[in-house]
Scaffold this motif. Sequence first.
Motif, PDB file in Angstrom:
ATOM      1  N   UNK A 271       0.822  -1.204   0.000  1.00 14.38           N
ATOM      2  CA  UNK A 271       0.000   0.000   0.000  1.00 14.38           C
ATOM      3  C   UNK A 271       0.862   1.262   0.000  1.00 14.38           C
ATOM      4  N   UNK A 272       1.956   1.244   0.772  1.00 13.81           N
ATOM      5  CA  UNK A 272       2.834   2.407   0.818  1.00 13.81           C
ATOM      6  C   UNK A 272       3.499   2.647  -0.532  1.00 13.81           C
ATOM      7  N   UNK A 273       3.958   1.564  -1.181  1.00  9.15           N
ATOM      8  CA  UNK A 273       4.569   1.692  -2.500  1.00  9.15           C
ATOM      9  C   UNK A 273       3.537   2.147  -3.529  1.00  9.15           C
ATOM     10  N   UNK A 274       2.303   1.659  -3.372  1.00  5.72           N
ATOM     11  CA  UNK A 274       1.211   2.059  -4.280  1.00  5.72           C
ATOM     12  C   UNK A 274       0.951   3.559  -4.190  1.00  5.72           C
ATOM     13  N   UNK A 275       0.992   4.091  -2.975  1.00  7.98           N
ATOM     14  CA  UNK A 275       0.752   5.520  -2.782  1.00  7.98           C
ATOM     15  C   UNK A 275       1.890   6.364  -3.356  1.00  7.98           C
ATOM     16  N   UNK A 276       3.128   5.861  -3.232  1.00  3.99           N
ATOM     17  CA  UNK A 276       4.263   6.548  -3.863  1.00  3.99           C
ATOM     18  C   UNK A 276       4.028   6.619  -5.368  1.00  3.99           C
ATOM     19  N   UNK A 277       3.596   5.510  -5.943  1.00  2.41           N
ATOM     20  CA  UNK A 277       3.339   5.470  -7.376  1.00  2.41           C
ATOM     21  C   UNK A 277       2.150   6.349  -7.758  1.00  2.41           C
ATOM     22  N   UNK A 278       1.147   6.410  -6.886  1.00  2.00           N
ATOM     23  CA  UNK A 278      -0.069   7.191  -7.179  1.00  2.00           C
ATOM     24  C   UNK A 278       0.245   8.679  -7.323  1.00  2.00           C
ATOM     25  N   UNK A 279       1.328   9.111  -6.689  1.00  2.00           N
ATOM     26  CA  UNK A 279       1.685  10.530  -6.713  1.00  2.00           C
ATOM     27  C   UNK A 279       2.489  10.918  -7.956  1.00  2.00           C
ATOM     28  N   UNK A 280       2.741   9.974  -8.869  1.00  2.00           N
ATOM     29  CA  UNK A 280       3.607  10.254 -10.018  1.00  2.00           C
ATOM     30  C   UNK A 280       2.842  10.830 -11.202  1.00  2.00           C
ATOM     31  N   UNK A 281       3.575  11.526 -12.055  1.00  2.00           N
ATOM     32  CA  UNK A 281       3.019  12.029 -13.310  1.00  2.00           C
ATOM     33  C   UNK A 281       2.614  10.870 -14.222  1.00  2.00           C
ATOM     34  N   UNK A 282       3.376   9.778 -14.174  1.00  2.00           N
ATOM     35  CA  UNK A 282       3.071   8.623 -15.019  1.00  2.00           C
ATOM     36  C   UNK A 282       1.696   8.049 -14.701  1.00  2.00           C
ATOM     37  N   UNK A 283       1.329   8.024 -13.422  1.00  2.00           N
ATOM     38  CA  UNK A 283       0.014   7.503 -13.053  1.00  2.00           C
ATOM     39  C   UNK A 283      -1.082   8.387 -13.639  1.00  2.00           C
ATOM     40  N   UNK A 284      -0.902   9.702 -13.562  1.00  2.00           N
ATOM     41  CA  UNK A 284      -1.873  10.641 -14.127  1.00  2.00           C
ATOM     42  C   UNK A 284      -1.976  10.443 -15.636  1.00  2.00           C
ATOM     43  N   UNK A 285      -0.815  10.302 -16.301  1.00  2.00           N
ATOM     44  CA  UNK A 285      -0.796  10.130 -17.747  1.00  2.00           C
ATOM     45  C   UNK A 285      -1.437   8.812 -18.159  1.00  2.00           C
ATOM     46  N   UNK A 286      -1.145   7.740 -17.430  1.00  2.00           N
ATOM     47  CA  UNK A 286      -1.708   6.433 -17.766  1.00  2.00           C
ATOM     48  C   UNK A 286      -3.218   6.423 -17.678  1.00  2.00           C
ATOM     49  N   UNK A 287      -3.770   7.020 -16.643  1.00  2.00           N
ATOM     50  CA  UNK A 287      -5.225   7.055 -16.476  1.00  2.00           C
ATOM     51  C   UNK A 287      -5.878   7.993 -17.494  1.00  2.00           C
ATOM     52  N   UNK A 288      -5.205   9.137 -17.766  1.00  2.00           N
ATOM     53  CA  UNK A 288      -5.732  10.052 -18.780  1.00  2.00           C
ATOM     54  C   UNK A 288      -5.811   9.365 -20.132  1.00  2.00           C
ATOM     55  N   UNK A 289      -4.725   8.667 -20.495  1.00  2.00           N
ATOM     56  CA  UNK A 289      -4.672   7.994 -21.798  1.00  2.00           C
ATOM     57  C   UNK A 289      -5.731   6.909 -21.906  1.00  2.00           C
TER      58      UNK A 289
END
Length: 262
Positions: A232-250
């Motif tokens: 969960x902690x690693x997931x939250x680190x990843x959730x804060x990334x630009x890549x996560x925003x870009x992946x969901x937008x795409x």
Amino acid sequence: MDNSLKYIIYEKKNNIAIITVNRPEVLNAINNQLLSELDYTVNVAEEDDDIRAIIITGSGEKAFMAGGDIAAMKEMSLMEGERFVYAGHTFLNKLENSRKTVIAALNGYTLGGGLEIALACDLRVADENVQLGLPEVTIGLYPGWGGTQRLARLVGTGVAKQLVFTGERITANEAKQLGIVNKVVSSGQVLEESLALANRILKNSPIAVMQAKKAINNGIEISLEKALVLEAEAWLVNFATEDRVEGMRAFVDKEKPNYKGR
């Protein structure tokens, strides 16, 4: 890059580093020099931000790596043996914990230290003619580069004990059934298939893949309860990334994501 490498060929294909062990006259057997060059080239790939995956393979058609150089090991003193075993541990730990995805492209005899190196990689693709094994007990040794530990974690203690205690070799298809290798491919296709696998992984968010690798590697060593917290902690680190925003937008916009590793 050190141009004086004797036993390693290092290549870059786009975002993939290909490290080829090149000592075919002795079935790519591992001595101190070869181990040192492997360590050096993995460091080069690790420090290159353009590299996102590493493929390790062997030159020639006969061997990935057929284990330690027995002729050299036979002459080692106890102190030299100590340096050799711990140098192997240092390198394999580095390989296992690399920020990159590491794929072993197995193209022949994958024995002893060669199999232990493969076990420290994230994924293993095997030529259909590959033979795998940990034959150390047949020459008065036992696996000392993590073979007794990584194999048991991968396939369970019963299978690991059978392979270690007997020193027997198994085929690529048997290794696939046991979960030791991820994929078996037609003869001569292992590097091509490993590159294809690496490229499939490279389409995904590099940060998400790296965090998933950390969660799997570190979580397997602790209790499920603690591992879920780590996840969960690693997931939250990843959730804060630009890549996560870009992946969901795409995904929502039905476009291909443009991941930047941020």
